[in-house]
Design an enzyme around this catalytic site. Structure first.
Site, PDB file in Angstrom:
ATOM      1  N   SER A  36      -3.027   3.534   2.023  1.00 41.86           N
ATOM      2  CA  SER A  36      -3.269   5.098   1.058  1.00 41.86           C
ATOM      3  C   SER A  36      -2.923   6.492   2.634  1.00 41.86           C
ATOM      4  O   SER A  36      -3.231   6.211   3.704  1.00 41.86           O
ATOM      5  CB  SER A  36      -4.990   5.063   0.904  1.00 41.86           C
ATOM      6  OG  SER A  36      -5.435   5.567   0.346  1.00 41.86           O
ATOM      7  N   TYR A  95     -13.700   2.418   3.440  1.00 41.45           N
ATOM      8  CA  TYR A  95     -12.319   2.089   2.437  1.00 41.45           C
ATOM      9  C   TYR A  95     -11.236   2.990   3.317  1.00 41.45           C
ATOM     10  O   TYR A  95      -9.832   2.267   3.820  1.00 41.45           O
ATOM     11  CB  TYR A  95     -12.553   2.773   1.357  1.00 41.45           C
ATOM     12  CG  TYR A  95     -11.111   3.157   0.686  1.00 41.45           C
ATOM     13  CD1 TYR A  95     -10.543   1.392   0.155  1.00 41.45           C
ATOM     14  CD2 TYR A  95     -10.734   4.122   0.535  1.00 41.45           C
ATOM     15  CE1 TYR A  95      -8.771   1.426  -0.095  1.00 41.45           C
ATOM     16  CE2 TYR A  95      -9.527   4.208  -0.104  1.00 41.45           C
ATOM     17  CZ  TYR A  95      -8.731   2.572  -0.872  1.00 41.45           C
ATOM     18  OH  TYR A  95      -7.703   2.984  -1.607  1.00 41.45           O
TER      19      TYR A  95
HETATM   20  N1  LIG Z   1      -5.108   4.220  -7.307  1.00 42.66           N
HETATM   21  C1  LIG Z   1      -5.127   5.118  -6.464  1.00 42.66           C
HETATM   22  O1  LIG Z   1      -5.539   6.300  -6.506  1.00 42.66           O
HETATM   23  C2  LIG Z   1      -4.777   4.112  -4.816  1.00 42.66           C
HETATM   24  C3  LIG Z   1      -4.600   5.213  -3.847  1.00 42.66           C
HETATM   25  C4  LIG Z   1      -4.550   4.560  -2.786  1.00 42.66           C
HETATM   26  C5  LIG Z   1      -4.316   3.407  -2.409  1.00 42.66           C
HETATM   27  N2  LIG Z   1      -4.465   2.131  -3.356  1.00 42.66           N
HETATM   28  C6  LIG Z   1      -4.374   1.240  -3.534  1.00 42.66           C
HETATM   29  O2  LIG Z   1      -3.370   0.365  -4.459  1.00 42.66           O
HETATM   30  C7  LIG Z   1      -4.275  -1.235  -4.147  1.00 42.66           C
HETATM   31  C8  LIG Z   1      -4.125  -1.269  -5.640  1.00 42.66           C
HETATM   32  O3  LIG Z   1      -4.875  -0.442  -6.654  1.00 42.66           O
HETATM   33  P1  LIG Z   1      -5.147  -0.228  -8.094  1.00 42.66           P
HETATM   34  O4  LIG Z   1      -4.789   1.375  -7.665  1.00 42.66           O
HETATM   35  O5  LIG Z   1      -3.860  -0.545  -8.192  1.00 42.66           O
HETATM   36  O6  LIG Z   1      -6.348  -0.520  -8.580  1.00 42.66           O
HETATM   37  P2  LIG Z   1      -6.926  -1.869  -9.447  1.00 42.66           P
HETATM   38  O7  LIG Z   1      -5.736  -0.872 -10.442  1.00 42.66           O
HETATM   39  O8  LIG Z   1      -7.898  -1.690  -9.645  1.00 42.66           O
HETATM   40  O9  LIG Z   1      -5.710  -3.483  -9.199  1.00 42.66           O
HETATM   41  C9  LIG Z   1      -6.768  -4.106  -7.946  1.00 42.66           C
HETATM   42  C10 LIG Z   1      -5.761  -5.301  -8.265  1.00 42.66           C
HETATM   43  O10 LIG Z   1      -6.596  -5.884  -7.067  1.00 42.66           O
HETATM   44  C11 LIG Z   1      -7.121  -6.848  -7.137  1.00 42.66           C
HETATM   45  N3  LIG Z   1      -8.138  -7.299  -6.673  1.00 42.66           N
HETATM   46  C12 LIG Z   1      -8.920  -6.677  -6.305  1.00 42.66           C
HETATM   47  N4  LIG Z   1     -10.614  -7.709  -5.860  1.00 42.66           N
HETATM   48  C13 LIG Z   1      -9.404  -9.336  -5.796  1.00 42.66           C
HETATM   49  C14 LIG Z   1     -10.148 -10.910  -5.034  1.00 42.66           C
HETATM   50  N5  LIG Z   1     -11.056 -10.184  -4.393  1.00 42.66           N
HETATM   51  N6  LIG Z   1      -9.379 -11.012  -4.942  1.00 42.66           N
HETATM   52  C15 LIG Z   1      -8.034 -10.597  -5.695  1.00 42.66           C
HETATM   53  N7  LIG Z   1      -7.289  -9.958  -5.997  1.00 42.66           N
HETATM   54  C16 LIG Z   1      -7.978  -8.428  -6.156  1.00 42.66           C
HETATM   55  C17 LIG Z   1      -6.397  -7.179  -8.781  1.00 42.66           C
HETATM   56  O11 LIG Z   1      -6.796  -8.027  -9.553  1.00 42.66           O
HETATM   57  P3  LIG Z   1      -8.374  -8.477 -10.480  1.00 42.66           P
HETATM   58  O12 LIG Z   1      -8.904  -7.902 -11.268  1.00 42.66           O
HETATM   59  O13 LIG Z   1      -7.588  -9.406 -10.931  1.00 42.66           O
HETATM   60  O14 LIG Z   1      -9.154  -9.601  -9.693  1.00 42.66           O
HETATM   61  C18 LIG Z   1      -5.722  -6.081  -9.141  1.00 42.66           C
HETATM   62  O15 LIG Z   1      -5.039  -6.356 -10.126  1.00 42.66           O
HETATM   63  C19 LIG Z   1      -5.465  -1.102  -3.170  1.00 42.66           C
HETATM   64  O16 LIG Z   1      -4.595  -1.943  -2.088  1.00 42.66           O
HETATM   65  C20 LIG Z   1      -5.582   0.189  -3.180  1.00 42.66           C
HETATM   66  O17 LIG Z   1      -6.549   0.445  -2.769  1.00 42.66           O
HETATM   67  C21 LIG Z   1      -4.998   2.922  -4.636  1.00 42.66           C
END
Ligand SMILES: NC(=O)c1ccc[n+]([C@@H]2O[C@H](COP(=O)([O-])OP(=O)(O)OC[C@H]3O[C@@H](n4cnc5c(N)ncnc54)[C@H](OP(=O)(O)O)[C@@H]3O)[C@@H](O)[C@H]2O)c1
Length: 269
Positions: A150, A163
């Site tokens: 991130s 985080y």
């Molecule tokens: N969106 C942002 O602003 C942002 C910015 C920087 C970095 N990121 C990073 O990008 C990555 C993806 O996040 P996203 O933004 O796409 O959010 P998201 O839409 O909430 O997706 C998160 C994913 O992680 C999975 N997950 C969560 N807890 C889990 C668990 N206990 N076991 C297995 N899988 C799990 C979820 O699957 P299930 O729901 O099926 O469990 C979902 O597929 C993360 O590492 C996040 O920190 C996001």
């Protein structure tokens, strides 16, 4: 772990390289999986939500690729090992460590259990999955790992202290392992998205935060990450504004960046 039943699998194409994406049921992970499918990879899609994973698998099939879903809770005891076992001896060309979530608010108010779960998912699972699949990649002389960090990795993140620290770990770990692997044919890329439109903000209780006002689309973030991965880049910061910020932070005093990050966190739309 939510489900240890035999995986719902579809026959993989013999000639297609195989990619495993964690957190493939939503957001950036879904879009990375679809981008890889469009580029000729078969997919192992991992996450907890079977319905969403099935919908993503259908989208992969529509691109002409094959997909298998693996329902694993990577926070649960034995979850990491279960996913490694389910992949088994199959040759992974790409591992995408994307599953993760954030917690916002003052540290002293956060539940210790949720903090431990976040560190386990964002740090331990990513580290141990990398450790599990790396030896076969090194032995074969090719393979690629994409670790989703991130822009929060570049400075202290007051209001998301733990985080931000997990993502600083992901960045440091990825860059160090990439250097260890120089000359082996195996590449590690750290992807640093800024705020992105996914379910992340809702899960992190950040809906309405100023930070997400100009959030990027998840497909653009995924495309950029996959391009960097396939090009063997060690770092990809998505979006010009985020790149500019990451660059400027290098020349700014730590205390000042922490104060600035705190002000941004507290600002509402
Ligand atoms: N969106 C942002 O602003 C942002 C910015 C920087 C970095 N990121 C990073 O990008 C990555 C993806 O996040 P996203 O933004 O796409 O959010 P998201 O839409 O909430 O997706 C998160 C994913 O992680 C999975 N997950 C969560 N807890 C889990 C668990 N206990 N076991 C297995 N899988 C799990 C979820 O699957 P299930 O729901 O099926 O469990 C979902 O597929 C993360 O590492 C996040 O920190 C996001």
């Amino acid at each position: 772990m939510m489900d240890m039943a035999p995986p719902e699998s579809l026959p993989m194409h013999e000639a297609h390289p195989l990619a495993l994406v964690t957190g493939a049921s939503s957001g950036i992970g879904t879009e990375i999986a679809l981008e890889l499918a469009r580029r000729g990879f078969d997919l192992i899609l991992s996450g907890r939500d079977a319905e969403r994973l099935t919908a993503v698998a259908d989208q992969v099939l529509a691109t002409g690729g094959a997909a298998e879903i693996q329902i694993v809770d990577l926070e649960a005891p034995g979850g990491i090992e279960a996913l490694v076992t389910q992949v088994g001896s199959r040759e992974l060309e790409i591992l995408v460590n994307n599953a993760g979530f954030g917690l916002s608010g003052p540290l002293e108010r956060e539940s210790p259990e949720r903090l431990a779960a976040m560190v386990h998912l964002n740090v331990t699972a990513l580290t141990l999955l990398t450790r599990a699949f790396l030896p076969a990649m090194v032995a074969r002389g090719h393979g690629r790992i994409l670790n989703v960090a991130s822009t929060g990795a570049f400075q202290p993140c007051p209001g998301m202290a733990a985080y931000g620290a997990t993502k600083a770990y992901v960045l440091s770990f990825s860059e160090a392992v990439a250097e260890e692997l120089a000359g082996t044919g195996v590449f590690v890329t750290a992807l640093c998205p800024g705020p992105t439109r996914t379910r992340f903000a809702e899960r992190a209780a950040m809906v309405g935060s100023f930070l997400f006002r100009d959030a990027m689309a998840a497909d653009a973030v995924a495309r950029s990450g996959v391009q960097a991965l396939l090009a063997g880049r060690r770092l990809r910061v998505t979006g010009w504004r985020n790149r500019l910020m990451a660059f400027a932070i290098r020349f700014s005093p730590r205390g000042m960046t922490a104060r600035l990050a705190k002000a941004m966190m507290l600002k509402r739309n």
